[in-house]
Design a protein around this motif. Structure first.
Motif, short mmCIF file in Angstrom:
data_model
loop_
_atom_site.label_atom_id
_atom_site.label_comp_id
_atom_site.label_asym_id
_atom_site.label_seq_id
_atom_site.Cartn_x
_atom_site.Cartn_y
_atom_site.Cartn_z
N GLY A 195 0.77 -1.23 0.00
CA GLY A 195 0.00 0.00 0.00
C GLY A 195 0.80 1.28 0.00
N ARG A 196 2.11 1.19 -0.25
CA ARG A 196 2.93 2.40 -0.27
C ARG A 196 4.12 2.19 -1.22
NH1 ARG A 196 7.50 1.67 2.89
NH2 ARG A 196 7.51 -0.25 4.13
N TRP A 197 4.76 3.29 -1.56
CA TRP A 197 5.93 3.22 -2.42
C TRP A 197 7.17 2.91 -1.58
CZ3 TRP A 197 5.73 2.85 -7.50
CH2 TRP A 197 4.58 3.30 -8.15
N ALA A 198 7.98 1.98 -2.08
CA ALA A 198 9.20 1.59 -1.39
C ALA A 198 10.29 1.35 -2.43
CB ALA A 198 8.96 0.32 -0.56
N THR A 199 11.52 1.23 -1.97
CA THR A 199 12.65 0.97 -2.86
C THR A 199 13.19 -0.42 -2.58
OG1 THR A 199 13.24 3.31 -2.95
CG2 THR A 199 14.94 1.73 -3.59
N ARG A 200 13.33 -1.21 -3.65
CA ARG A 200 13.85 -2.57 -3.55
C ARG A 200 14.95 -2.75 -4.60
NH1 ARG A 200 11.17 -2.10 0.32
NH2 ARG A 200 9.39 -3.33 1.06
N PRO A 201 15.92 -3.63 -4.36
CA PRO A 201 16.96 -3.87 -5.37
C PRO A 201 16.39 -4.61 -6.59
CG PRO A 201 17.66 -4.59 -3.17
CD PRO A 201 16.19 -4.35 -3.10
N GLY A 202 16.84 -4.23 -7.77
CA GLY A 202 16.46 -4.94 -8.97
C GLY A 202 16.97 -6.37 -8.96
N TRP A 203 16.14 -7.29 -9.44
CA TRP A 203 16.42 -8.74 -9.48
C TRP A 203 16.50 -9.33 -8.06
CZ3 TRP A 203 15.68 -10.69 -14.16
CH2 TRP A 203 15.94 -12.04 -14.38
N SER A 204 15.83 -8.70 -7.11
CA SER A 204 15.80 -9.23 -5.75
C SER A 204 14.57 -10.11 -5.55
CB SER A 204 15.79 -8.08 -4.74
OG SER A 204 14.61 -7.29 -4.89
#
Length: 550
Positions: A195-204
């Motif tokens: 329900g919110r914007w977050a940052t995650r590593p690509g290909w994780s």
């Protein structure tokens, strides 16, 4: 006499997707297809290949570099299609040049940054030229959105959307595609989750994702335009995720390990490894297949406000997977030629053409699709799995598989199978020997599924069937110590079980080592009928039985 046909300039025509798109456009009699790229030799080879198919379109070739399109106006294009890429990190100079040449523009971009800035960058040029500028006419976002439009029509709320794509290991690998993936692998990716914007590593977040017809394959978080467009267009409340995968675990998990180097800031990008990784993928490709797939799932509330799950899937056989990204571009271009798109604007390719129009383009290829929908609170395992198809089944089939009370069936069944080791397996497992047997089947509902007891003459074969814990579209049949995973698919008069994988206790086993299992239940003359076949490349037919029960 002038040629009234529209001139379509295809940039990157000799590439992986360009060649497939060229074959689709070449069937249209109202266009002249101009094949362009930086080198003429592969274009001339492609033109010769198309000539053998007796194309309805006129075919020309020309040299053109999208980074320096000085000769574009001389080609007098009505529309320009950019299938070259990569689009990651590119500006919008080329589509701007196309519009200044007073031609429509269309591309197969799957670069998030390129698509995100597209409308604002080109709005003025589109208005001045009164021409369309369309980006992302590819698997993402065009096909994924068309699938979701079909799946969620009439829904009052969408809580979660998951999309995933997995090409076959033997699919051609363009260097630009590899570079595009490496550009964001291990880097920060903005994603809407919980329900919110977050940052995650690509290909994780590597996990095994079910692909109907292909089994489960590894996928990881991928940066595509859908990460922005899905939550914006469908007003997703909880999660909007796009994942991608490589068929061979050694490649997929190997890339995940490499991504850790960027996450640890040991390198700023993995792009310099593109050539090396492409060669490595080519070396191990024979260990994989030429079968690719795509799956889009949604969760929310339907028109009645009831919980609803829906899934659309695509399975591309015999190397036909690379045609999939080209199909949305062909369908959109066809709609543009037919005057079905309305007033020109700059836009991502979402909501312009429907799913049927896209799937019409690769209609002659071995590409199968399936759309499923279910109410997760439906009582009975098979009634839930078959969803809206359940009510279309014959009454006798629904009575047997309702899953709400014990059912006892009696009749006769014929068994067969190979001799030797296969016969020993049948004897130890209680499966029928060759011949006709008096047969009784008892199906008993349990707290978690169903218990099946089958008696063929003097042999008894029992198993437990339960929903798969990690996949709402699958079920598992356990014959200790082995467990087999299946999905169901409607068939005339009944439904079929489709084998998806197997395991020994908790340990997943390679699908290639497993048996080939086919099972079908149906009604004939108001009598319940069944057919089951289990075969193995090393043993032949392990068991096969068919019968009629009342």
């Amino acid at each position: 006499m002038s040629d009234a046909r529209k001139r379509i300039v295809l940039v990157g025509a000799s590439g992986v997707f360009g060649t497939r798109l060229a074959a689709m456009i070449a069937r249209w009699p109202d266009v002249v297809l101009v094949l362009t790229a930086r080198n003429l030799a592969p274009l001339e080879a492609l033109a010769a290949t198309l000539a053998k198919t007796r194309p309805a379109a006129g075919i020309e070739v020309a040299r053109l570099d999208r980074l320096d399109p000085k000769g574009l106006a001389a080609l007098t294009p009505w529309a320009v299609v950019d299938a070259a890429g990569p689009f990651q990190g590119q500006d919008h100079a080329f589509p701007r040049a196309v519009l200044q040449a007073r031609a429509h523009y269309l591309d197969l971009a799957d670069a998030r940054d390129f698509v995100a800035g597209f409308e604002a960058a080109l709005d003025a040029e589109v208005r001045a030229a009164s021409r369309w500028a369309i980006t992302g006419a590819s698997s993402t976002p065009a096909l994924s959105h068309a699938a979701l439009d079909a799946m969620t029509a009439g829904w009052t709320r969408i809580d979660r959307v998951d999309a995933a794509i997995s090409p076959g290991a033997r699919a051609p690998r363009g260097l630009s595609v590899i570079r595009a993936i490496l550009a964001w692998t291990g880097g920060p990716v903005r994603v809407f989750t919980d329900g919110r914007w977050a940052t995650r590593p690509g290909w994780s977040d590597p996990r095994r994702t079910p692909f109907p017809g292909l089994g489960r394959r590894w996928t990881s978080l991928a940066e595509t335009p859908d990460l922005d467009l899905l939550p914006a267009r469908f007003h997703v409340r909880r999660d909007a995720i796009f994942r991608a995968g490589l068929e061979l675990p050694v490649l997929h998990l190997g890339l995940w390990l490499l991504s850790l180097a960027r996450r640890a800031r040991l390198t700023s990008t993995l792009e310099p490894l593109a050539v090396l990784l492409g060669e490595a993928a080519g070396l191990v490709a024979p260990l994989g297949s030429d079968r690719g797939g795509m799956v889009v799932s949604a969760e929310g509330l339907d028109a009645d406000g009831a919980p609803r799950l829906a899934r659309w899937s695509l399975c591309a056989e015999a190397g036909s997977g690379p045609h999939t990204p080209a199909a949305p571009a062909a369908a959109t271009l066809r709609a543009l030629l037919d005057g079905r798109l309305g007033e020109p604007r700059a836009t991502p390719c979402v909501g312009l053409v429907d799913l049927d129009a896209i799937l019409h383009e690769p209609r002659d290829l071995p590409i199968r699709t399936r759309l499923e929908s279910q109410r997760p609170d439906t009582p009975g395992l098979f009634a839930r799995l078959l969803g809206d198809h359940w009510r279309d089944l014959p009454e006798i089939v629904r009575r047997v598989h309702a899953g709400v009370e014990t059912v006892t069936l009696t009749g006769r069944a014929r068994g067969r199978g190979a001799p030797g080791l296969a016969a020993l397996v049948r004897r130890l497992g209680g499966m029928p020997s060759t011949g006709v047997h008096a047969t009784t089947v008892v199906i008993t509902p349990t707290a978690t599924g169903e218990r099946w007891t089958r008696r063929f003459g003097d042999r008894t074969f029992g198993s437990v069937i339960a929903p798969a814990k990690d996949d709402p579209w699958a079920f598992e049949e356990s014959v200790a110590p082995l467990t087999f995973r299946f999905t169901v698919a409607p068939r005339p008069g009944g439904f079929a079980w489709t084998f998806e994988g197997w395991r020994l206790g908790p340990i997943p086993l390679p699908r290639a080592w497993g048996p080939r299992v086919r099972a079908r239940t149906f009604a004939r003359d108001d009598i319940y009928c069944f057919r089951v076949l289990g075969a193995h490349p090393w043993m032949g037919v392990i068991f096969a039985y068919a019968g009629r029960l009342t």
